[in-house]
Scaffold this motif. Sequence first.
Motif, PDB file in Angstrom:
ATOM      1  N   ARG A  28      63.600  88.456  10.820  1.00  0.00           N
ATOM      2  CA  ARG A  28      63.093  89.577  11.615  1.00  0.00           C
ATOM      3  C   ARG A  28      61.782  90.093  11.017  1.00  0.00           C
ATOM      4  O   ARG A  28      60.843  90.419  11.755  1.00  0.00           O
ATOM      5  N   ALA A  29      61.712  90.154   9.701  1.00  0.00           N
ATOM      6  CA  ALA A  29      60.492  90.623   9.044  1.00  0.00           C
ATOM      7  C   ALA A  29      59.321  89.690   9.340  1.00  0.00           C
ATOM      8  O   ALA A  29      58.195  90.138   9.582  1.00  0.00           O
ATOM      9  N   LEU A  30      59.567  88.396   9.341  1.00  0.00           N
ATOM     10  CA  LEU A  30      58.512  87.434   9.641  1.00  0.00           C
ATOM     11  C   LEU A  30      58.082  87.535  11.102  1.00  0.00           C
ATOM     12  O   LEU A  30      56.888  87.430  11.419  1.00  0.00           O
ATOM     13  N   ASP A  31      59.041  87.742  11.984  1.00  0.00           N
ATOM     14  CA  ASP A  31      58.712  87.921  13.399  1.00  0.00           C
ATOM     15  C   ASP A  31      57.826  89.141  13.592  1.00  0.00           C
ATOM     16  O   ASP A  31      56.824  89.097  14.311  1.00  0.00           O
ATOM     17  N   HIS A  32      58.176  90.233  12.911  1.00  0.00           N
ATOM     18  CA  HIS A  32      57.366  91.447  13.009  1.00  0.00           C
ATOM     19  C   HIS A  32      55.995  91.233  12.388  1.00  0.00           C
ATOM     20  O   HIS A  32      54.990  91.763  12.882  1.00  0.00           O
ATOM     21  N   ALA A  33      55.930  90.469  11.307  1.00  0.00           N
ATOM     22  CA  ALA A  33      54.641  90.220  10.638  1.00  0.00           C
ATOM     23  C   ALA A  33      53.646  89.572  11.584  1.00  0.00           C
ATOM     24  O   ALA A  33      52.447  89.893  11.561  1.00  0.00           O
ATOM     25  N   THR A  34      54.129  88.697  12.439  1.00  0.00           N
ATOM     26  CA  THR A  34      53.219  88.003  13.349  1.00  0.00           C
ATOM     27  C   THR A  34      52.785  88.880  14.518  1.00  0.00           C
ATOM     28  O   THR A  34      52.013  88.432  15.379  1.00  0.00           O
ATOM     29  N   PRO A  81      66.443  88.227  -4.749  1.00  0.00           N
ATOM     30  CA  PRO A  81      66.828  86.889  -4.300  1.00  0.00           C
ATOM     31  C   PRO A  81      65.839  86.233  -3.343  1.00  0.00           C
ATOM     32  O   PRO A  81      65.965  85.048  -3.048  1.00  0.00           O
ATOM     33  N   VAL A  82      64.854  86.996  -2.868  1.00  0.00           N
ATOM     34  CA  VAL A  82      63.874  86.443  -1.929  1.00  0.00           C
ATOM     35  C   VAL A  82      62.471  86.844  -2.366  1.00  0.00           C
ATOM     36  O   VAL A  82      62.226  87.993  -2.732  1.00  0.00           O
ATOM     37  N   VAL A  83      61.567  85.886  -2.323  1.00  0.00           N
ATOM     38  CA  VAL A  83      60.145  86.145  -2.546  1.00  0.00           C
ATOM     39  C   VAL A  83      59.388  85.530  -1.377  1.00  0.00           C
ATOM     40  O   VAL A  83      59.605  84.361  -1.040  1.00  0.00           O
ATOM     41  N   VAL A  84      58.525  86.322  -0.753  1.00  0.00           N
ATOM     42  CA  VAL A  84      57.670  85.829   0.326  1.00  0.00           C
ATOM     43  C   VAL A  84      56.227  85.879  -0.158  1.00  0.00           C
ATOM     44  O   VAL A  84      55.775  86.916  -0.668  1.00  0.00           O
ATOM     45  N   VAL A  85      55.516  84.782  -0.012  1.00  0.00           N
ATOM     46  CA  VAL A  85      54.115  84.719  -0.414  1.00  0.00           C
ATOM     47  C   VAL A  85      53.257  84.631   0.849  1.00  0.00           C
ATOM     48  O   VAL A  85      53.183  83.571   1.481  1.00  0.00           O
ATOM     49  N   PRO A  86      52.630  85.749   1.251  1.00  0.00           N
ATOM     50  CA  PRO A  86      51.754  85.721   2.421  1.00  0.00           C
ATOM     51  C   PRO A  86      50.411  85.094   2.060  1.00  0.00           C
ATOM     52  O   PRO A  86      49.831  85.388   1.010  1.00  0.00           O
ATOM     53  N   CYS A  87      49.931  84.230   2.934  1.00  0.00           N
ATOM     54  CA  CYS A  87      48.683  83.518   2.692  1.00  0.00           C
ATOM     55  C   CYS A  87      47.737  83.705   3.870  1.00  0.00           C
ATOM     56  O   CYS A  87      48.164  83.682   5.031  1.00  0.00           O
ATOM     57  N   SER A  88      46.470  83.883   3.572  1.00  0.00           N
ATOM     58  CA  SER A  88      45.464  83.987   4.622  1.00  0.00           C
ATOM     59  C   SER A  88      44.847  82.615   4.877  1.00  0.00           C
ATOM     60  O   SER A  88      44.755  81.787   3.972  1.00  0.00           O
ATOM     61  N   LEU A 119      42.433  90.922   5.350  1.00  0.00           N
ATOM     62  CA  LEU A 119      42.857  92.225   5.860  1.00  0.00           C
ATOM     63  C   LEU A 119      44.029  92.092   6.829  1.00  0.00           C
ATOM     64  O   LEU A 119      45.013  92.846   6.753  1.00  0.00           O
ATOM     65  N   ASP A 120      43.934  91.142   7.744  1.00  0.00           N
ATOM     66  CA  ASP A 120      44.993  90.967   8.733  1.00  0.00           C
ATOM     67  C   ASP A 120      46.296  90.505   8.084  1.00  0.00           C
ATOM     68  O   ASP A 120      47.386  90.934   8.468  1.00  0.00           O
ATOM     69  N   THR A 121      46.190  89.626   7.089  1.00  0.00           N
ATOM     70  CA  THR A 121      47.389  89.167   6.384  1.00  0.00           C
ATOM     71  C   THR A 121      48.016  90.311   5.600  1.00  0.00           C
ATOM     72  O   THR A 121      49.250  90.401   5.484  1.00  0.00           O
ATOM     73  N   ALA A 122      47.194  91.219   5.092  1.00  0.00           N
ATOM     74  CA  ALA A 122      47.721  92.399   4.402  1.00  0.00           C
ATOM     75  C   ALA A 122      48.465  93.307   5.377  1.00  0.00           C
ATOM     76  O   ALA A 122      49.525  93.866   5.048  1.00  0.00           O
ATOM     77  N   LEU A 127      54.007  95.108   7.582  1.00  0.00           N
ATOM     78  CA  LEU A 127      55.086  95.059   8.562  1.00  0.00           C
ATOM     79  C   LEU A 127      56.346  94.441   7.954  1.00  0.00           C
ATOM     80  O   LEU A 127      57.465  94.825   8.312  1.00  0.00           O
ATOM     81  N   ILE A 128      56.180  93.499   7.043  1.00  0.00           N
ATOM     82  CA  ILE A 128      57.341  92.954   6.331  1.00  0.00           C
ATOM     83  C   ILE A 128      57.997  94.052   5.499  1.00  0.00           C
ATOM     84  O   ILE A 128      59.224  94.237   5.525  1.00  0.00           O
TER      85      ILE A 128
END
Length: 208
Positions: A28-34, A81-88, A119-122, A127-128
């Motif tokens: 859900r967090a990834l869906d919201h991120a997009t 238990p979870v790490v998400v690495v956002p990339c631009s 900026l957009d990836t931030a 949102l995540i």
Amino acid sequence: MEFSEVVRRRRMVRSYTDEPVDPTVVERALDHATRAPNAGFSQGWAFVVLDTPDDVHRFWAASTDSVEQPDRWLAGMMRAPVVVVPCSVKSAYLDRYAEADKGWTDRAERRWPMPFWDLDTAMASLLILQTVTDAGLGACFFGIVPDREQSVRAALGLPETGDPHPIGAITIGHPAPRATGASGSASRRRRTPWSEVAHRGRYGAGWS
């Protein structure tokens, strides 16, 4: 949870329990991120999700020399238990704005007043954080130390340079009692009221 409550409750969580995270929360967090705003609808982002003990440990081993003897901050963070690495993905923006409807005739980076890919990836990352808060969990966005970027890229299967570019990392998990983790700046510093940083009409006018 009401949106205003999500905003007020969101904080950087630096200590977690080892309780598993429901995968649907991450999805859900990834869906919201997009859904984050992004220039030209370029959608120049990617998210590397680490949600197994081996993958999470590989990230920490690549990003720090202290996994065997972690300090209080690192020990609390490593339990997530979870790490998400956002990339631009800068090339997505350069390509998009070279298309006919945008009017630019080349992919020159000098045309951009700001690195909107970062900026957009931030904004997607925020949102995540908010989605995780809404689910009653905790999260923390933090930067990757510059001299560890190459080892992190290798650990995540990213190319040595260029796109996708990791802009930071987000831990996600169930918050441990606050006393068990490192204190954040918000616990030691005053939060500046909005009325002290907002300026009506022109900078310096203040808000009255």
